[in-house]
Design a protein around this motif. Structure first.
Motif, PDB file in Angstrom:
ATOM      1  N   ALA A 174     -42.372  -6.855 -82.003  1.00  0.00           N
ATOM      2  CA  ALA A 174     -43.363  -5.840 -82.363  1.00  0.00           C
ATOM      3  C   ALA A 174     -44.183  -5.512 -81.121  1.00  0.00           C
ATOM      4  CB  ALA A 174     -44.260  -6.373 -83.470  1.00  0.00           C
ATOM      5  N   GLN A 175     -44.770  -4.357 -81.073  1.00  0.00           N
ATOM      6  CA  GLN A 175     -45.620  -3.929 -79.962  1.00  0.00           C
ATOM      7  C   GLN A 175     -44.864  -3.852 -78.630  1.00  0.00           C
ATOM      8  OE1 GLN A 175     -48.637  -2.995 -81.050  1.00  0.00           O
ATOM      9  NE2 GLN A 175     -48.070  -3.789 -83.045  1.00  0.00           N
ATOM     10  N   SER A 176     -43.553  -3.611 -78.687  1.00  0.00           N
ATOM     11  CA  SER A 176     -42.796  -3.506 -77.427  1.00  0.00           C
ATOM     12  C   SER A 176     -42.506  -2.056 -77.056  1.00  0.00           C
ATOM     13  CB  SER A 176     -41.481  -4.287 -77.530  1.00  0.00           C
ATOM     14  OG  SER A 176     -40.603  -3.694 -78.465  1.00  0.00           O
ATOM     15  N   GLY A 177     -43.164  -1.134 -77.726  1.00  0.00           N
ATOM     16  CA  GLY A 177     -42.999   0.264 -77.375  1.00  0.00           C
ATOM     17  C   GLY A 177     -41.951   0.968 -78.203  1.00  0.00           C
ATOM     18  N   ALA A 178     -41.546   2.144 -77.725  1.00  0.00           N
ATOM     19  CA  ALA A 178     -40.568   2.960 -78.429  1.00  0.00           C
ATOM     20  C   ALA A 178     -39.597   3.543 -77.419  1.00  0.00           C
ATOM     21  CB  ALA A 178     -41.281   4.082 -79.194  1.00  0.00           C
ATOM     22  N   GLY A 179     -38.507   4.060 -77.933  1.00  0.00           N
ATOM     23  CA  GLY A 179     -37.504   4.686 -77.080  1.00  0.00           C
ATOM     24  C   GLY A 179     -36.581   3.675 -76.427  1.00  0.00           C
ATOM     25  N   TYR A 210     -38.291  -7.826 -72.318  1.00  0.00           N
ATOM     26  CA  TYR A 210     -38.141  -9.201 -71.830  1.00  0.00           C
ATOM     27  C   TYR A 210     -39.304 -10.035 -72.348  1.00  0.00           C
ATOM     28  CZ  TYR A 210     -38.252 -13.179 -68.581  1.00  0.00           C
ATOM     29  OH  TYR A 210     -38.304 -14.439 -68.033  1.00  0.00           O
ATOM     30  N   SER A 211     -39.000 -11.086 -73.110  1.00  0.00           N
ATOM     31  CA  SER A 211     -40.024 -12.009 -73.604  1.00  0.00           C
ATOM     32  C   SER A 211     -40.061 -13.222 -72.686  1.00  0.00           C
ATOM     33  CB  SER A 211     -39.709 -12.453 -75.036  1.00  0.00           C
ATOM     34  OG  SER A 211     -40.572 -13.517 -75.415  1.00  0.00           O
ATOM     35  N   VAL A 212     -41.176 -13.366 -71.955  1.00  0.00           N
ATOM     36  CA  VAL A 212     -41.303 -14.510 -71.056  1.00  0.00           C
ATOM     37  C   VAL A 212     -41.438 -15.811 -71.837  1.00  0.00           C
ATOM     38  CG1 VAL A 212     -42.213 -13.206 -69.097  1.00  0.00           C
ATOM     39  CG2 VAL A 212     -43.798 -14.161 -70.760  1.00  0.00           C
ATOM     40  N   GLY A 213     -41.988 -15.752 -73.047  1.00  0.00           N
ATOM     41  CA  GLY A 213     -42.153 -16.952 -73.865  1.00  0.00           C
ATOM     42  C   GLY A 213     -40.870 -17.433 -74.513  1.00  0.00           C
ATOM     43  N   PRO A 273     -46.221 -10.226 -65.072  1.00  0.00           N
ATOM     44  CA  PRO A 273     -47.276 -10.092 -66.085  1.00  0.00           C
ATOM     45  C   PRO A 273     -46.803  -9.222 -67.248  1.00  0.00           C
ATOM     46  CG  PRO A 273     -48.123  -9.618 -63.878  1.00  0.00           C
ATOM     47  CD  PRO A 273     -46.629  -9.710 -63.768  1.00  0.00           C
ATOM     48  N   VAL A 274     -47.342  -9.493 -68.427  1.00  0.00           N
ATOM     49  CA  VAL A 274     -47.057  -8.669 -69.603  1.00  0.00           C
ATOM     50  C   VAL A 274     -47.447  -7.237 -69.272  1.00  0.00           C
ATOM     51  CG1 VAL A 274     -47.775  -8.237 -71.981  1.00  0.00           C
ATOM     52  CG2 VAL A 274     -47.332 -10.576 -71.227  1.00  0.00           C
ATOM     53  N   ILE A 331     -38.868  -0.970 -68.652  1.00  0.00           N
ATOM     54  CA  ILE A 331     -38.807  -2.407 -68.896  1.00  0.00           C
ATOM     55  C   ILE A 331     -40.154  -2.783 -69.495  1.00  0.00           C
ATOM     56  CG2 ILE A 331     -38.519  -4.710 -67.906  1.00  0.00           C
ATOM     57  CD1 ILE A 331     -36.066  -3.232 -67.181  1.00  0.00           C
ATOM     58  N   VAL A 332     -40.138  -3.449 -70.633  1.00  0.00           N
ATOM     59  CA  VAL A 332     -41.380  -3.909 -71.267  1.00  0.00           C
ATOM     60  C   VAL A 332     -41.363  -5.428 -71.291  1.00  0.00           C
ATOM     61  CG1 VAL A 332     -42.807  -3.846 -73.351  1.00  0.00           C
ATOM     62  CG2 VAL A 332     -41.471  -1.828 -72.703  1.00  0.00           C
ATOM     63  N   VAL A 333     -42.390  -6.024 -70.703  1.00  0.00           N
ATOM     64  CA  VAL A 333     -42.508  -7.490 -70.687  1.00  0.00           C
ATOM     65  C   VAL A 333     -43.541  -7.873 -71.742  1.00  0.00           C
ATOM     66  CG1 VAL A 333     -43.134  -9.517 -69.318  1.00  0.00           C
ATOM     67  CG2 VAL A 333     -41.897  -7.615 -68.257  1.00  0.00           C
ATOM     68  N   VAL A 334     -43.113  -8.747 -72.656  1.00  0.00           N
ATOM     69  CA  VAL A 334     -43.996  -9.245 -73.710  1.00  0.00           C
ATOM     70  C   VAL A 334     -44.109 -10.759 -73.583  1.00  0.00           C
ATOM     71  CG1 VAL A 334     -43.434  -7.351 -75.302  1.00  0.00           C
ATOM     72  CG2 VAL A 334     -42.108  -9.464 -75.399  1.00  0.00           C
ATOM     73  N   GLN A 335     -45.103 -11.284 -74.255  1.00  0.00           N
ATOM     74  CA  GLN A 335     -45.275 -12.727 -74.216  1.00  0.00           C
ATOM     75  C   GLN A 335     -44.159 -13.347 -75.014  1.00  0.00           C
ATOM     76  OE1 GLN A 335     -47.370 -14.468 -72.252  1.00  0.00           O
ATOM     77  NE2 GLN A 335     -46.191 -16.190 -72.932  1.00  0.00           N
TER      78      GLN A 335
END
Length: 184
Positions: free
Chosen positions: A63-68, A73-76, A103-104, A180-184
């Motif tokens: 969730a909260q990783s954007g759209a399109g 990438y989840s660093v956790g 960083p996220v 590229i979206v980096v999430v926790q």
């Protein structure tokens, strides 16, 4: 007379235990199914020992990783998702993280290399770079020999290692400018 009173007490105790046992059986036999524990084949202690993370669907797009169309990438969780424009994961896989985590936040693919030698001295292919941390380029890559060793914690490295098949998929998907979206 002491002998007969101890025998009498023992008899009363045995009778009381028999009555309690009978009443327990009657209560359990007549209890509605809604009060019975679920029949999972697991003992209650085994079911209770599962943490919420154990039940998390790691293949679900965060969730909260954007759209399109994007790479998430989840660093956790040390996991990557390749997500189509419709928001559906085309592929998800685990990775071996580098010693430096980006960083996220949101990034774009800035450069790519078909094959080079990684900062750890290992020949790598399909390098997709998207961030810099402390002057070290951060990106995805696959070792040519297929290895995914843990990086040396004493060295600053930015290579997030994938299996070769996952590296092929990333190379085809993450072209220059891809989000590229980096999430926790």
């Amino acid at each position: 007379m002491a002998r007969s009173s101890s025998g009498f007490v023992a008899g009363l105790t045995a009778a009381a235990l028999a009555v309690v046992g009978f009443l327990t059986y009657q209560a359990s036999a007549s209890a509605p199914d809604s009060l019975a524990p679920p029949k999972t084949g697991k003992t209650p202690s085994a079911a209770a020992s599962q943490s919420p993370k154990d039940k998390k669907d790691l293949t679900a797009v965060p969730a909260q990783s954007g759209a399109g169309a994007r790479v998430v990438y989840s660093v956790g969780d040390h996991r990557v998702w390749l997500i189509s424009g419709g928001g559906k994961a085309q592929r998800t896989f685990t990775v071996t993280p580098s010693t430096l985590d980006p960083p996220v936040g949101k990034y774009l693919v800035t450069s790519r290399s078909a094959s080079i030698t990684g900062s750890d001295g290992v020949p790598i292919e399909h390098v997709v770079r998207f961030a810099n941390v402390d002057g070290i380029a951060i990106g995805f890559s696959a070792a040519v020999d297929g290895s995914m060793p843990e990086p040396d914690p004493a060295k600053k490295t930015g290579g997030i290692r994938e299996k070769r098949a996952d590296g092929d998929a990333m190379w085809d998907f993450a072209t220059i400018g891809k989000k590229i979206v980096v999430v926790q």
